[in-house]
Scaffold this active site. Structure first.
Site, short mmCIF file in Angstrom:
data_model
loop_
_atom_site.label_atom_id
_atom_site.label_comp_id
_atom_site.label_asym_id
_atom_site.label_seq_id
_atom_site.Cartn_x
_atom_site.Cartn_y
_atom_site.Cartn_z
N LYS A 76 0.87 -1.19 0.00
CA LYS A 76 0.00 0.00 0.00
C LYS A 76 0.89 1.22 0.00
O LYS A 76 2.02 1.17 0.50
CB LYS A 76 -0.87 0.02 1.26
CG LYS A 76 -2.10 0.89 1.14
CD LYS A 76 -3.25 0.13 0.52
CE LYS A 76 -4.45 0.98 0.24
NZ LYS A 76 -5.61 0.15 -0.16
N ASP A 125 -7.04 4.32 -4.52
CA ASP A 125 -7.69 4.18 -3.21
C ASP A 125 -8.28 5.57 -2.94
O ASP A 125 -8.52 6.34 -3.89
CB ASP A 125 -6.67 3.75 -2.13
CG ASP A 125 -7.34 3.30 -0.82
OD1 ASP A 125 -7.83 2.16 -0.77
OD2 ASP A 125 -7.40 4.09 0.13
N GLY A 183 -20.34 7.23 2.86
CA GLY A 183 -19.44 7.69 1.82
C GLY A 183 -20.21 8.07 0.56
O GLY A 183 -21.43 7.82 0.46
N GLY A 199 -17.96 8.05 -2.49
CA GLY A 199 -16.83 7.93 -3.42
C GLY A 199 -17.01 6.76 -4.37
O GLY A 199 -18.12 6.27 -4.60
P1 NDP Z 1 -12.93 7.85 -2.63
O1 NDP Z 1 -11.84 8.84 -2.50
O2 NDP Z 1 -13.59 7.69 -3.95
O3 NDP Z 1 -14.06 8.11 -1.52
C1 NDP Z 1 -13.78 8.10 -0.15
C2 NDP Z 1 -14.92 8.76 0.60
O4 NDP Z 1 -14.72 8.69 2.00
C3 NDP Z 1 -15.01 10.22 0.30
O5 NDP Z 1 -16.34 10.61 0.38
C4 NDP Z 1 -14.14 10.83 1.40
O6 NDP Z 1 -14.36 12.19 1.64
C5 NDP Z 1 -14.55 10.00 2.57
N1 NDP Z 1 -13.50 10.03 3.57
C6 NDP Z 1 -12.19 9.75 3.41
N2 NDP Z 1 -11.52 9.87 4.56
C7 NDP Z 1 -12.43 10.28 5.46
C8 NDP Z 1 -12.36 10.58 6.83
N3 NDP Z 1 -11.20 10.51 7.50
N4 NDP Z 1 -13.52 10.93 7.45
C9 NDP Z 1 -14.70 10.97 6.78
N5 NDP Z 1 -14.81 10.68 5.48
C10 NDP Z 1 -13.70 10.35 4.84
O7 NDP Z 1 -12.31 6.47 -2.14
P2 NDP Z 1 -12.82 4.98 -2.40
O8 NDP Z 1 -14.28 4.95 -2.59
O9 NDP Z 1 -11.92 4.38 -3.40
O10 NDP Z 1 -12.45 4.29 -1.00
C11 NDP Z 1 -13.38 4.18 0.09
C12 NDP Z 1 -12.94 3.05 1.00
O11 NDP Z 1 -12.91 1.82 0.28
C13 NDP Z 1 -11.55 3.20 1.61
O12 NDP Z 1 -11.53 2.60 2.89
C14 NDP Z 1 -10.68 2.36 0.66
O13 NDP Z 1 -9.50 1.95 1.28
C15 NDP Z 1 -11.63 1.22 0.39
N6 NDP Z 1 -11.37 0.41 -0.80
C16 NDP Z 1 -11.23 0.97 -2.03
C17 NDP Z 1 -11.03 0.16 -3.14
C18 NDP Z 1 -10.94 0.72 -4.51
O14 NDP Z 1 -10.80 -0.07 -5.44
N7 NDP Z 1 -11.04 2.02 -4.71
C19 NDP Z 1 -10.92 -1.30 -3.02
C20 NDP Z 1 -11.16 -1.79 -1.69
C21 NDP Z 1 -11.36 -0.95 -0.64
P3 NDP Z 1 -13.07 13.15 1.83
O15 NDP Z 1 -12.13 12.90 0.70
O16 NDP Z 1 -13.64 14.50 1.87
O17 NDP Z 1 -12.46 12.81 3.16
O1 2IT Z 2 -7.95 -1.57 -0.74
C1 2IT Z 2 -7.90 -2.07 -1.88
O2 2IT Z 2 -8.03 -3.28 -2.07
C2 2IT Z 2 -7.68 -1.16 -3.01
N1 2IT Z 2 -7.62 0.04 -2.81
C3 2IT Z 2 -7.52 -1.72 -4.39
C4 2IT Z 2 -6.10 -2.19 -4.61
C5 2IT Z 2 -5.76 -2.61 -6.01
O3 2IT Z 2 -4.58 -2.91 -6.21
O4 2IT Z 2 -6.64 -2.65 -6.89
#
Ligand code: NDP
Ligand code: 2IT
Length: 452
Positions: free
Chosen positions: A131, A171, A242, A244
């Protein structure tokens, strides 16, 4: 030694980890959750005893920390800190996302890298765990500032990664735009067009379904969990946090399968839309995220029938199924109690470690179907693995083909978690199941490869 209880082994192990990693609460939390399941398992297997397997897994193979200097639009010099944690390469090249968020520090990235090792193992694909990220705050930054930051970050990172060594992805704060800039800089410096990153755009080696994959995979997993109690997604009320990438994918699939999603949330609070977030409202989530405002409240400007609850989390809303999709520790004991008292049947983690240990234990004690992120959100990295395969064979699969493989992988992960996590009364402890199933493959590879 014969009176050395498993409880004591866990305590002693954690004391060492704590002493070695001071001021790293998130990392300790992730290790503790795994240790509680895996140490009793190791104690029951002769071939795993005395090999310091978990001790080795909790020590990163390598950590790279670097300066990321760049110039903002006003001409001022900015300095951020970049990281890559290369946690474990026993079963494949390091693989895992990059996070850009002001809360990024060593503890957060070590917990994420540790989780990633088990998660990647569960996918059955040949990927080790890693990571990375930076304490860069993308909110309010111009497109050119984001580009310059990504270039500065990759200028150093490119010395440490490669398609056979370490393959980063997105991420929090890193989506397709950032992956594009990172890829461009890697290619320019290394003079190599390769599958060094996943989550790439379709025009330069990306995979169909990768943007949706994490969320779709989560819902495929939840479908399997509900099936064990004879229930379906159709007709259920769902709470999501969320807004995102992951939240969007979860909501899109829940909507397709007939659930009614009533919440999203941001750092500012949560939105309750009793009419349900479906159809064009799901597409609007992409616009909302791309606006860069990070305000869930803006949803109510477009859809004024929805209510906004400032400073609150969505877990107080009555729902059948809950999907934390934002970030770590966003669902605590009080939230778990509220969910249980409202009759929740399934809590399926989509973010990484969104529930505190106390919340998890409460949900397990109350026999709620609960799945840890390392199992239920593995569809994202699994589809990254499928992107790597397509890059290697220089072919692109159709959406249907990728989606079918994703679904098959999620069903497989559910099966092994159930097999290792089934308790005497028939209840499935998916936390235990995921930790043990994820551990076994990495342990076997490490044992075969000697003390390295
Ligand atoms: P995004 O950046 O698209 O969205 C993240 C969301 O969470 C945003 O709305 C963000 O708002 C909010 N957020 C982040 N940090 C905080 C905080 N400290 N407090 C409150 N809100 C927060 O990210 P993803 O959707 O990609 O990721 C979301 C989760 O899923 C994470 O835990 C990530 O590790 C996990 N994940 C992602 C994968 C992927 O493929 N993208 C795969 C597996 C897991 P803001 O930016 O304003 O803080
Ligand atoms: O937390 C996760 O599994 C990710 N952010 C995706 C990692 C990846 O290599 O696709």
């Amino acid at each position: 030694m014969e009176h050395y209880s498993v409880e004591q082994k866990i305590q002693d192990f954690l004391a060492i980890i704590e002493a070695k990693n001071p001021n790293e609460p998130e990392f300790l939390q992730a290790v503790k959750e795994v240790a509680v399941s895996v140490i009793p398992f190791i104690s029951s297997k002769k071939e795993y005893q005395g090999k310091k397997l978990l001790e080795r897994m909790a020590e990163p193979e390598r950590i790279i920390i670097f300066r990321v200097p760049w110039v903002d639009d006003s001409g001022e010099i900015q300095v951020n800190r970049g990281f890559r944690i290369q946690m474990n390469s026993a079963i494949g090249p390091y693989k895992g996302g990059i996070r850009f968020h002001p809360s990024v520090n060593l503890s957060v990235l070590k917990f994420l890298a540790f989780e990633q090792v088990f998660k990647n193992s569960l996918t059955t694909l040949p990927m080790g765990g890693g990571k990375g990220g930076a304490d860069f705050d993308p909110s309010g930054k111009s497109d050119m500032e984001v580009m310059r930051f990504c270039q500065a970050f990759m200028t150093e990172l490119c010395k440490h990664i490669g398609p056979e060594t370490d393959v980063p992805a997105g991420d929090i704060g890193v989506g397709s735009r950032e992956i594009g800039y990172l890829f461009g800089q890697y290619k320019k410096i290394r003079n190599e067009f390769s599958g060094v990153l996943t989550g790439k755009g379709l025009a330069y080696g990306g995979s169909l379904i990768r943007p949706e994959a994490t969320g779709y995979g989560v819902v495929y997993f939840a479908e399997q969990m509900l099936k064990t109690i004879g229930r379906k997604i159709d007709g259920k009320i769902a709470a999501v946090s969320g807004f995102g990438n992951v939240a969007w994918g979860v909501i899109k699939k829940l909507d397709q399968l007939g659930a009614k999603v009533v919440t999203i949330s941001g750092p500012d609070g949560y939105v309750y839309d009793k009419e349900g977030i479906s159809g064009e409202k799901v597409d609007f989530l992409l616009e909302l995220r791309a606006s860069g405002n990070n305000r869930a409240e803006d949803y109510t400007k477009k859809y004024p029938n929805a209510e906004f609850h400032a400073g609150k989390r969505p877990w107080e809303v009555k729902c059948d199924i809950a999907f934390p999709c934002a970030t770590q520790n966003e669902l605590d004991l009080e939230d778990a109690k509220a969910l249980v008292s409202n009759g929740v049947m399934c809590v399926c983690e989509a973010a990484n470690m969104p529930s505190t240990l106390e919340a998890i234990n409460y949900l397990l004690d109350n026999k709620v179907l609960f799945s840890p992120g390392k199992a239920s959100n593995a569809g994202g990295v699994a589809t990254s693995g499928l992107e790597m395969t397509q890059n290697s064979i220089r072919l692109n699969w159709t959406s249907e083909e990728v989606d079918a493989r994703l679904k098959e992988i999620m069903i497989g992960i559910h099966r092994v978690c159930r097999d290792y996590g089934k308790e005497e009364d028939g209840y499935v402890n998916y936390v235990k199941g995921a930790n043990i199933a994820g551990f076994v493959k990495v342990a076997e590879a490490m044992l075969a490869q000697g003390i390295v």
